[in-house]
Design a protein around this motif. Structure first.
Motif, mmCIF file in Angstrom:
data_model
loop_
_atom_site.group_PDB
_atom_site.id
_atom_site.type_symbol
_atom_site.label_atom_id
_atom_site.label_comp_id
_atom_site.label_asym_id
_atom_site.label_seq_id
_atom_site.Cartn_x
_atom_site.Cartn_y
_atom_site.Cartn_z
ATOM 1 N N ILE A 1 5.447 -23.062 92.741
ATOM 2 C CA ILE A 1 6.406 -22.601 94.044
ATOM 3 C C ILE A 1 5.566 -21.097 94.504
ATOM 4 O O ILE A 1 5.279 -20.418 93.525
ATOM 5 N N LEU A 2 5.665 -20.974 95.589
ATOM 6 C CA LEU A 2 5.026 -19.760 96.387
ATOM 7 C C LEU A 2 6.351 -18.989 96.995
ATOM 8 O O LEU A 2 6.783 -19.570 97.994
ATOM 9 N N GLN A 3 6.776 -18.035 96.394
ATOM 10 C CA GLN A 3 8.081 -17.268 96.692
ATOM 11 C C GLN A 3 7.728 -15.785 97.313
ATOM 12 O O GLN A 3 6.765 -15.332 96.752
ATOM 13 N N LYS A 4 8.554 -15.367 98.175
ATOM 14 C CA LYS A 4 8.314 -14.237 98.623
ATOM 15 C C LYS A 4 9.010 -13.030 97.609
ATOM 16 O O LYS A 4 8.319 -12.294 97.022
ATOM 17 N N ASN A 5 10.076 -13.404 97.033
ATOM 18 C CA ASN A 5 10.685 -12.540 95.676
ATOM 19 C C ASN A 5 10.953 -13.411 94.533
ATOM 20 O O ASN A 5 11.925 -14.050 94.674
ATOM 21 N N ASN A 6 10.140 -13.541 93.732
ATOM 22 C CA ASN A 6 10.313 -14.202 92.609
ATOM 23 C C ASN A 6 10.906 -13.302 91.432
ATOM 24 O O ASN A 6 9.791 -13.049 90.490
ATOM 25 N N GLY A 7 11.871 -12.892 91.223
ATOM 26 C CA GLY A 7 12.622 -12.125 90.159
ATOM 27 C C GLY A 7 12.222 -12.926 89.032
ATOM 28 O O GLY A 7 12.006 -14.309 88.738
ATOM 29 N N GLU A 8 12.243 -12.163 87.905
ATOM 30 C CA GLU A 8 11.719 -12.858 86.567
ATOM 31 C C GLU A 8 12.794 -13.826 86.143
ATOM 32 O O GLU A 8 12.511 -14.764 85.251
ATOM 33 N N VAL A 9 14.049 -13.423 86.435
ATOM 34 C CA VAL A 9 15.084 -14.629 85.927
ATOM 35 C C VAL A 9 14.930 -15.583 86.595
ATOM 36 O O VAL A 9 15.094 -17.014 86.114
ATOM 37 N N GLU A 10 14.742 -15.564 87.998
ATOM 38 C CA GLU A 10 14.641 -16.915 88.798
ATOM 39 C C GLU A 10 13.397 -17.798 88.465
ATOM 40 O O GLU A 10 13.299 -18.884 88.306
ATOM 41 N N LYS A 11 12.211 -16.845 88.125
ATOM 42 C CA LYS A 11 11.051 -17.697 87.730
ATOM 43 C C LYS A 11 11.268 -18.260 86.312
ATOM 44 O O LYS A 11 10.788 -19.522 86.255
ATOM 45 N N ASP A 12 11.835 -17.626 85.606
ATOM 46 C CA ASP A 12 12.009 -18.421 84.117
ATOM 47 C C ASP A 12 12.912 -19.526 84.183
ATOM 48 O O ASP A 12 12.756 -20.522 83.501
ATOM 49 N N LYS A 13 13.950 -19.417 85.261
ATOM 50 C CA LYS A 13 14.734 -20.436 85.247
ATOM 51 C C LYS A 13 14.010 -21.586 86.160
ATOM 52 O O LYS A 13 14.040 -22.839 85.578
ATOM 53 N N LEU A 14 13.165 -21.495 86.945
ATOM 54 C CA LEU A 14 12.371 -22.489 87.319
ATOM 55 C C LEU A 14 11.338 -23.191 86.428
ATOM 56 O O LEU A 14 11.387 -24.427 86.215
ATOM 57 N N LEU A 15 10.711 -22.287 85.715
ATOM 58 C CA LEU A 15 9.658 -22.706 84.562
ATOM 59 C C LEU A 15 10.380 -23.501 83.410
ATOM 60 O O LEU A 15 10.047 -24.543 82.900
ATOM 61 N N ARG A 16 11.487 -22.911 83.060
ATOM 62 C CA ARG A 16 12.239 -23.701 81.997
ATOM 63 C C ARG A 16 12.800 -25.240 82.594
ATOM 64 O O ARG A 16 13.098 -25.848 81.474
ATOM 65 N N ASN A 17 12.995 -25.228 83.970
ATOM 66 C CA ASN A 17 13.423 -26.596 84.294
ATOM 67 C C ASN A 17 12.437 -27.430 84.835
ATOM 68 O O ASN A 17 12.854 -28.628 85.164
ATOM 69 N N GLY A 18 11.144 -27.068 84.621
ATOM 70 C CA GLY A 18 9.975 -28.177 84.724
ATOM 71 C C GLY A 18 8.981 -27.750 86.050
ATOM 72 O O GLY A 18 8.122 -28.651 86.238
ATOM 73 N N ILE A 19 9.240 -26.542 86.732
ATOM 74 C CA ILE A 19 8.236 -26.273 87.495
ATOM 75 C C ILE A 19 7.238 -25.652 86.814
ATOM 76 O O ILE A 19 7.161 -25.016 85.692
ATOM 77 N N HIS A 20 5.916 -26.169 87.386
ATOM 78 C CA HIS A 20 4.604 -25.804 86.590
ATOM 79 C C HIS A 20 4.272 -24.274 86.731
ATOM 80 O O HIS A 20 3.671 -23.776 85.678
ATOM 81 N N SER A 21 4.497 -23.677 87.918
ATOM 82 C CA SER A 21 4.077 -22.324 88.046
ATOM 83 C C SER A 21 4.891 -21.710 89.328
ATOM 84 O O SER A 21 5.068 -22.424 90.088
ATOM 85 N N VAL A 22 4.925 -20.182 89.206
ATOM 86 C CA VAL A 22 5.361 -19.581 90.434
ATOM 87 C C VAL A 22 4.662 -18.477 90.693
ATOM 88 O O VAL A 22 4.282 -17.748 89.776
ATOM 89 N N PHE A 23 4.368 -18.383 92.093
ATOM 90 C CA PHE A 23 3.466 -17.343 92.460
ATOM 91 C C PHE A 23 4.066 -16.516 93.940
ATOM 92 O O PHE A 23 5.213 -17.113 94.404
#
Length: 163
Positions: free
Chosen positions: A61-83
């Motif tokens: 995921i490439l996001q403008k504002n990836n707050g740590e809570v949102e990033k952690d939620k995405l990673l916990r649910n199977g997203i490979h990485s968030v930038f």
């Protein structure tokens, strides 16, 4: 193979999620990587893990504002990485650089290609030389990253022929 896309699952309340998953999996294979520009899902009513488990490929995921809570939620649910964007990627075997962002940036025509996610109705913006990733413009399917420079060059050439 690497693909890019944006916007598939942000409006899932209005769309058939199964249709979107099928369109994704028609293109993306298990070992592929997808750069997803933008927020992956807005709604809390959607089972994020269930959707991610049905999608082929590694999702970054490439996001403008990836707050740590949102990033952690995405990673916990199977997203490979968030930038965060802007995100810069050099294309193999060329000097070209693809720059992912939300806002069109004035660019020099040269070796840099600007890729944005926007729900505007144009695939290509001739003023900023940007390619729009919104999935509704691409039949709700990810597109090959390798094709982006060619698509942009063709759009620029077409613009010169018309001008």
């Amino acid at each position: 193979m690497m693909y890019i896309t944006g916007g598939q699952f942000t409006d899932t309340i209005d769309k058939d999620v199964g249709f979107l998953i099928d369109k994704w999996n028609e293109v993306v294979k298990e070992n592929d990587t997808v750069l997803y520009v933008g927020d992956f899902i807005y709604s809390n009513e959607i089972d994020l893990r269930n959707i991610i488990e049905q999608l082929n490929g590694k999702i970054c995921i490439l996001q403008k504002n990836n707050g740590e809570v949102e990033k952690d939620k995405l990673l916990r649910n199977g997203i490979h990485s968030v930038f965060r964007v802007p995100f810069y990627l050099t294309i193999d075997d060329t000097d070209s650089k693809i720059i992912f962002n939300y806002e069109p940036e004035k660019s020099k025509i040269g070796n840099n290609y600007y890729i944005i996610f926007s729900k505007e109705a144009k695939i290509y913006n001739s003023e900023t030389h940007t390619l729009n990733l919104y999935c509704g413009l691409w039949d709700y399917s990810p597109i090959s990253l390798d094709m982006c420079p060619t698509i942009l060059r063709n759009m620029i050439d077409f613009e010169k022929m018309e001008g």
